[in-house]
Design an enzyme around this catalytic site. Sequence first.
Site, short mmCIF file in Angstrom:
data_model
loop_
_atom_site.label_atom_id
_atom_site.label_comp_id
_atom_site.label_asym_id
_atom_site.label_seq_id
_atom_site.Cartn_x
_atom_site.Cartn_y
_atom_site.Cartn_z
N SER A 51 0.81 -1.22 0.00
CA SER A 51 0.00 0.00 0.00
C SER A 51 0.85 1.27 0.00
O SER A 51 0.34 2.35 -0.29
CB SER A 51 -1.00 0.01 1.16
OG SER A 51 -0.35 -0.18 2.37
N GLU A 72 7.13 1.00 13.85
CA GLU A 72 7.58 2.25 13.23
C GLU A 72 8.65 2.95 14.04
O GLU A 72 9.51 3.64 13.49
CB GLU A 72 6.38 3.20 13.04
CG GLU A 72 5.31 2.68 12.09
CD GLU A 72 4.32 1.75 12.77
OE1 GLU A 72 4.36 1.64 14.03
OE2 GLU A 72 3.50 1.12 12.08
N PHE A 97 1.69 7.17 11.32
CA PHE A 97 2.60 6.40 12.18
C PHE A 97 4.06 6.84 12.02
O PHE A 97 4.88 6.59 12.89
CB PHE A 97 2.46 4.90 11.86
CG PHE A 97 1.03 4.47 11.72
CD1 PHE A 97 0.11 4.81 12.71
CD2 PHE A 97 0.58 3.76 10.63
CE1 PHE A 97 -1.22 4.45 12.60
CE2 PHE A 97 -0.75 3.40 10.51
CZ PHE A 97 -1.66 3.73 11.48
N HIS A 123 -0.66 8.12 2.75
CA HIS A 123 -2.02 8.26 3.26
C HIS A 123 -2.15 9.53 4.10
O HIS A 123 -2.76 9.55 5.16
CB HIS A 123 -2.45 7.02 4.04
CG HIS A 123 -2.52 5.78 3.18
ND1 HIS A 123 -1.45 5.32 2.45
CD2 HIS A 123 -3.54 4.93 2.92
CE1 HIS A 123 -1.79 4.24 1.78
NE2 HIS A 123 -3.07 3.98 2.04
N ASP A 131 -11.10 4.91 5.42
CA ASP A 131 -10.46 4.43 6.66
C ASP A 131 -10.79 5.31 7.86
O ASP A 131 -10.67 4.86 9.00
CB ASP A 131 -8.93 4.35 6.48
CG ASP A 131 -8.50 3.07 5.78
OD1 ASP A 131 -9.31 2.12 5.74
OD2 ASP A 131 -7.37 3.03 5.27
N ARG A 181 -3.21 9.10 -0.52
CA ARG A 181 -3.64 7.83 -1.10
C ARG A 181 -4.49 8.11 -2.34
O ARG A 181 -5.12 9.16 -2.43
CB ARG A 181 -4.50 7.11 -0.06
CG ARG A 181 -5.11 5.85 -0.55
CD ARG A 181 -6.16 5.40 0.44
NE ARG A 181 -6.56 4.03 0.13
CZ ARG A 181 -7.55 3.40 0.73
NH1 ARG A 181 -8.23 3.99 1.70
NH2 ARG A 181 -7.85 2.18 0.39
#
Lengths: 330, 279
Positions: A51, A72, A97, A123, A131, A181
């Site tokens: 992704s 992360e 993150f 994203h 999401d 995204r």
Amino acid sequence: MNNELYLNPKLFSDSENIEQMSMLQGFGEGLLAAGDHDKRIVALSADLRKSTKVDIFANEYPERFIEMGIAEQSMASVASGMAAMGKIPFITSYAMFSPGRNWEQIRTTICYNNVPVKIIGTHAGILTGADGGTHQAIEDIALARVLPRMTVLSPCDANEAKSMTIQAAQTNNPVYIRIPRGDTPLVTTKETPFEIGKAKIFFRPDGDADIGVIVSGHLVYNAIRAAKELDEEGIRVRVLNLSTIKPIDIDAVVALARQTGKIVTVEDHQIAGGVGSVVAETLASRAPALMRFIGIQDVFGQSGRPEELMLYYKMDINSIKSVIRELYEN
Amino acid sequence: MSYLHSDKIKILETKASEIRQAIIDSVLNAESGHIAGALGMTDVFVLLYFHTLKHNPKDPLWEERDRLILSNGHICPALYTTMAYAGYFPIEELKTLRKFGSRLQGHPHREFLPGIETSSGPLGSGLSQAVGMTLADRIDRGRSSNRFFYCLVGDGELQEGQNWEAIQMAGKERLHNLIVIVDRNNIQIDGFTEDVMPLEPLQDKFEAFNWHVINASGHDFDDLDDAIIQAQAVFAKPTVIIAHTIPSKGLGVAERDFRWHGMPNKKIKIEKSKWKITI
């Protein structure tokens, strides 16, 4: 339009049917191209190789790809250690993150240490869509730009994301690139020049402009369409693509403010600490201008289709137009 | 089995005693800094810098050197003092510890002092950096690389979750050139580790993450050296040496007292004559 920039001609002739492409794809191709030329480049993923599109590099160079698992914080510091040994690491995850969760690791082990780790936060912004608010990073520019030595980049489309990635790989300092995204309109072409630290006027009506728009990221498309439609109403708007948020192109920003005296900033990010703040800080002591700020107004995001969210958070073309109109009449 | 000659051990012991007194003097001069961990780990630093490490104080960036990554940066008075005695910089410079313009920052800064591998202080991220360095070394030199990566971590520091992200990765990657030394002194700022947030069973935890574990005395050069040689020999896994140390070792008034983690509270009045190393 600015002919020297080889922008997508459809932007001005057939903007509703313009080609779409994912900026993540641009990043992935850029990383592969950079990796072809420089064997020091390594890529790290925190369980998001597909992704984030880091898989394009990982498939070609598995020996230079590190799978961290969902970790992360460690990813940022592992990358710091690799950079200390001469590597140029790209760490990839969702912006929420990285640099969200691992901000202190980025501060201490990357920026304070002054090592050339490149942070790819995907994203970013409300385009993350369905999401929901947990995954829509709308604070990441603020987090990244307060760190000394950090360069902060925000591409307007897939072509720019690719050029940006290739150039980021060549600098000796930490770089943050925020990438949304999904597919977004191709504003530029492969011929459009890009240089870290330079902001370019993407839309320039004939004669002097009444209003300057300073915009970063995918909203460059909406801003140009708004400017074009307003031109037909007789309001002349120049649009500056601020793809390098830090270090900001002071000359370009100040010149636009001096010429128009009225500036609107547009970003898919919180107003506080983002593009609007950067521009206001830059202008306040050099060329104070009347300003309006388009962006997220101190709230969290939520689920929805990108176009629904842009409408709700007033980043759509009509909302941008009405803010510009209000400032024009002020 | 002993590898160290008794004469060598005597030399190391003398060095350690001198360095401990110099640590006390530099912290007193700075009027702040962390004593307990620095004195507790002095023997480990002395063994590393005067026996184990492949390094060159006159060429701190020598490519072939082993790397020493200090994760619990607050015990840097021990690092700085040992480096000075090893010849990295003049011993005189220890007087500048924590002062404005000094290369000896309150917590180590890589760019200020050549020979410091990484800036540290905020706990929990040194081990990840050591993992990254070892991984990069493996990419460049394969599994037969003869550079070792020594990472020193505090015991209380292991309460930071990031360590366990790094520990699981080192286990997964079987980083045998990575040797971690835990300063198991049982104290942290708020008290004894087992009261604040228990670490035990520490050995079992590392083993569960596929590490080789050795327990050693942090004050017995012979025992420590044996542990390091064993760690260098283990090929299938990374190794952690749990070095059992006495906080404030050698400073009679402070040994084992967690209140000495940092500088003692101003209310604890200590006569000047008591700031003396007794071993």
